[in-house]
Every structure is written in C-alpha cells, then in structure tokens.
Design an enzyme around this catalytic site. Structure first.
Site, PDB file in Angstrom:
ATOM      1  N   ARG A   1       0.804  -1.224   0.000  1.00  0.00           N
ATOM      2  CA  ARG A   1       0.000   0.000   0.000  1.00  0.00           C
ATOM      3  C   ARG A   1       0.838   1.277   0.000  1.00  0.00           C
ATOM      4  NH1 ARG A   1      -3.288  -3.326   2.014  1.00  0.00           N
ATOM      5  NH2 ARG A   1      -1.404  -3.978   3.046  1.00  0.00           N
ATOM      6  N   THR A   2       1.765   1.364   0.966  1.00  0.00           N
ATOM      7  CA  THR A   2       2.502   2.617   1.146  1.00  0.00           C
ATOM      8  C   THR A   2       3.334   2.930  -0.096  1.00  0.00           C
ATOM      9  OG1 THR A   2       2.555   2.153   3.496  1.00  0.00           O
ATOM     10  CG2 THR A   2       4.074   3.827   2.711  1.00  0.00           C
TER      11      THR A   2
ATOM     12  N   LYS B   1      25.237  -6.506  -1.024  1.00  0.00           N
ATOM     13  CA  LYS B   1      26.686  -6.668  -1.195  1.00  0.00           C
ATOM     14  C   LYS B   1      27.466  -5.919  -0.127  1.00  0.00           C
ATOM     15  CE  LYS B   1      26.111  -6.986  -6.206  1.00  0.00           C
ATOM     16  NZ  LYS B   1      26.338  -6.280  -7.465  1.00  0.00           N
TER      17      LYS B   1
ATOM     18  N   ARG C   1      11.486   3.658   3.443  1.00  0.00           N
ATOM     19  CA  ARG C   1      11.049   2.704   4.468  1.00  0.00           C
ATOM     20  C   ARG C   1      12.265   1.875   4.842  1.00  0.00           C
ATOM     21  NH1 ARG C   1       5.718  -0.939   4.787  1.00  0.00           N
ATOM     22  NH2 ARG C   1       4.976   1.140   5.361  1.00  0.00           N
TER      23      ARG C   1
ATOM     24  N   HIS D   1       5.441   6.067  11.506  1.00  0.00           N
ATOM     25  CA  HIS D   1       4.931   5.940  10.133  1.00  0.00           C
ATOM     26  C   HIS D   1       4.006   7.148   9.934  1.00  0.00           C
ATOM     27  CE1 HIS D   1       3.518   4.400   6.455  1.00  0.00           C
ATOM     28  NE2 HIS D   1       3.044   3.225   6.807  1.00  0.00           N
TER      29      HIS D   1
HETATM   30  C1  NCD Z   1       1.635  -0.897   8.255  1.00  0.00           C
HETATM   31  C2  NCD Z   1       3.140  -0.827   8.268  1.00  0.00           C
HETATM   32  O1  NCD Z   1       3.809  -1.283   7.362  1.00  0.00           O
HETATM   33  O2  NCD Z   1       3.622  -0.245   9.227  1.00  0.00           O
HETATM   34  N1  NCD Z   1       1.083  -1.003   6.999  1.00  0.00           N
HETATM   35  C3  NCD Z   1       0.982   0.101   6.203  1.00  0.00           C
HETATM   36  O3  NCD Z   1       1.917   0.843   6.011  1.00  0.00           O
HETATM   37  N2  NCD Z   1      -0.233   0.362   5.676  1.00  0.00           N
HETATM   38  C4  NCD Z   1       1.085  -1.813   9.240  1.00  0.00           C
HETATM   39  C5  NCD Z   1       1.447  -3.269   9.210  1.00  0.00           C
HETATM   40  O4  NCD Z   1       2.397  -3.694   8.571  1.00  0.00           O
HETATM   41  O5  NCD Z   1       0.742  -4.003   9.911  1.00  0.00           O
END
Ligand code: NCD
Length: 312
Positions: free
Chosen positions: A59-60, A87, A109, A137
């Site tokens: 999603r993100t 590496k 991320r 997040h």
């Molecule tokens: C979350 C995450 O990756 O922190 N998902 C997201 O970004 N929508 C929550 C999760 O992984 O449960």
C-alpha cells in the site's frame, strides 16, 4: 503563504498541530483533483523523487508512487531485495549514489528505527519517512486522522482506541502523537505483553478488555500482530489472541453504539478482524487507502515548495 515548519517528514513527533492542519487543507484540494477525470497536475514537474524501500510494502509504496505521478514528478524506485545493499553497501553510500543522479526528495522505508533521522543529517535532500522499524509511520497517521475527520467531521474530542500489537507498531506510535495533537482522547488495548512499558508516559488510557474499550470509543483502529518483529511468543496461540482481541460481528453488534472501524492494512482476516467486520459499512478501511494518496500528495507538495523557497 503558509508553509510547513519542517524540511523533512521524519515523524509526527517533530511537526506541529498547524503543520497537520495545513497538510489536511492541502489534501482536501488534492482529493478533489484526484476525483476529476484529469487527475494529474504539473506541481512537481521539475522534481525527482526516489522511493527507497528496504522493507516490504504494498500500500505505502504504491500510494507514494501514485501521489508522485499525479503531481508529475520524475520517480525512481529502489527495493533493497534486489540492490547492492546485499553486497554490503552502507545506507549513506547507497543514498548518496542515488542522490548524485540529482534526486531532490527521498521516500524511505527502513527496518531500523531512526533511519530517516540519520539520513536527513547526512544527505542533501528532503526525506520522508515511510516507516522506520517499530518507530514512526507519519503519513499513515496523517491519513488515519484525515479519514476520521472526513467520517466524523472532526478529530478533536473523539475517542479513539488502538487495538493489538502496540509494542511493535509504528502505526500506533504515530497515531498516538497525531491524535493527541489534534485533541482526540486515545486509548490502547491489547495483551499486557504487547503494551510497551513506557506506555503510561504517553498520556493514553490503557485497557486490556476489548469489549470495555469498544464501548468507550467512537473509533477502533485494529492493528495487525507484527509477527515478523517477534523473536519470542507474546501470547499463547493465535486462536487465543483472536478470542480476546479479535473483532467479530457479534461483538460489534453487542456494543451500545455504532463505532467506526479502521485498519492500516495488511489485514490478517480472521485474526484481528473478521471478514464480515472488515467489509461492513462501519469499516472505512478502503477510504483510508484512498485518502492516503491525497495526504501523500499534500506532504510531497508542501515539502517541495519549501525546498524551492529555501533555494532562493
Ligand atoms: C503498516 C506498516 O507497514 O507499518 N502497513 C501500512 O503501512 N499500511 C502496518 C502493518 O504492517 O501491519
């Protein structure tokens, strides 16, 4: 013209209530645009953005990429699984190599808490934290609060319970900061083993009985158990977790009032939430996803316009 108080979005902790309001007003504008037949605007036409994902995401990553493309930015994508990180290259080296290709903004991320903060000190680009380990997040919390505002008219004065694996969840921490900034009352609910020891210091209510928590709240945000961050067992079996902390239709119908159900995804159907609840009209899970694009467009736009001002 109003602008953000920060040059990076590293966490909700580092931004002000005014910043959040500005992001929401800007997102209102972009939400209207992405519902038009021509969804693209030229706002970021001269900006290049690198999406660096050192940890899994669906999603993100898609939401950021779509937001960037709707703003007409040039986009490059990088995923650690197929890169030279394997590496032995360091984070700063990886990113500096990418930046020498004239990248202006980095969406990152990373499994390590504070990775974005570290990077912001060492590279010359605007950094957006798309999740750093179990820390923050921020865009998720912004889109969650924005979705509550859309559904209930306002966040201030609303009672929100965050249910589940609070200990390992960056979504929980960012949501706590964002909800409190906007004047909501926050409760966390989960097994004692999944509540961090410092939770009392965050000024939230703590409840271990799900039914009591649900009867208290206006909104329940159901979190996934982050099995990938666990090296030991925090509860006996998944079945017991579901019995005590899972949300099902009969529990929902036994409550005194109708509440709003949220989930950041990915859902483990049948564990923290049953399918009939996730797909019910009380759930705003897909609205959260839709709002995510508008919120990320707003964040990117506001940070990019700051960059242009700083250059002058
Ligand atoms: C979350 C995450 O990756 O922190 N998902 C997201 O970004 N929508 C929550 C999760 O992984 O449960």
């Amino acid at each position: 013209m109003s602008e953000l108080s920060v040059n990076h979005l590293l966490g909700i902790k580092y931004i002000t209530e005014k910043d959040v309001e500005l992001i929401f007003e800007t997102a209102d504008h972009f939400k209207e645009i992405i519902n038009r037949s021509i969804k693209k605007v030229p706002s970021l036409r001269d900006i290049t953005i690198a999406n660096l994902f050192f940890e899994n995401s669906t999603r993100t990553r898609l939401s950021f990429e779509l937001a960037e493309k709707r703003l007409s930015a040039d986009v490059i994508n990088f995923s650690a699984a197929s890169s030279s990180v394997k590496k032995g290259e360091t984070l700063v080296d990886t990113v500096n190599n990418i930046l020498s290709m004239k990248v202006d903004m980095v969406v990152m991320r990373h499994p390590n808490p504070g990775a974005g903060i570290f990077l912001a000190k060492h590279v010359n680009a605007s950094i957006i934290n798309a999740g750093d380990g179990a820390h923050e997040h921020p865009t998720q919390a912004l889109l969650d609060c924005y979705s509550i505002r859309e559904k209930l008219g306002d966040v201030a004065g609303k009672k929100v319970v965050i249910v589940g694996d609070i200990l390992h969840s960056r979504v929980a921490l960012s949501n706590i900061f964002a909800l409190q900034k906007l004047g909501a009352e926050v409760m966390v609910c989960g097994p004692k083993t999944l509540l961090p020891k410092y939770i009392g210091e965050l000024g939230v209510r703590v409840e271990t009985n799900l039914k009591k928590a649900l009867n208290w709240c206006d909104v329940a945000n159901m979190l996934r158990v982050q099995n990938e961050r666990m090296e030991i067992s925090y509860f006996p079996t998944t079945r017991e977790y579901t019995q005590q902390f899972g949300l099902n239709k009969s529990l929902l119908e036994s409550l005194d009032k109708e509440i709003v159900i949220m989930h950041p995804g990915p859902i483990n159907r049948g564990v923290e939430i049953t399918s009939d609840v996730a797909d019910s009209k009380q759930a705003i899970i897909l609205n959260q996803v839709e709002n995510g694009v508008a919120i990320r467009m707003a964040v990117l736009y506001l940070l990019a316009s700051k960059m242009k001002h700083d250059d002058r």
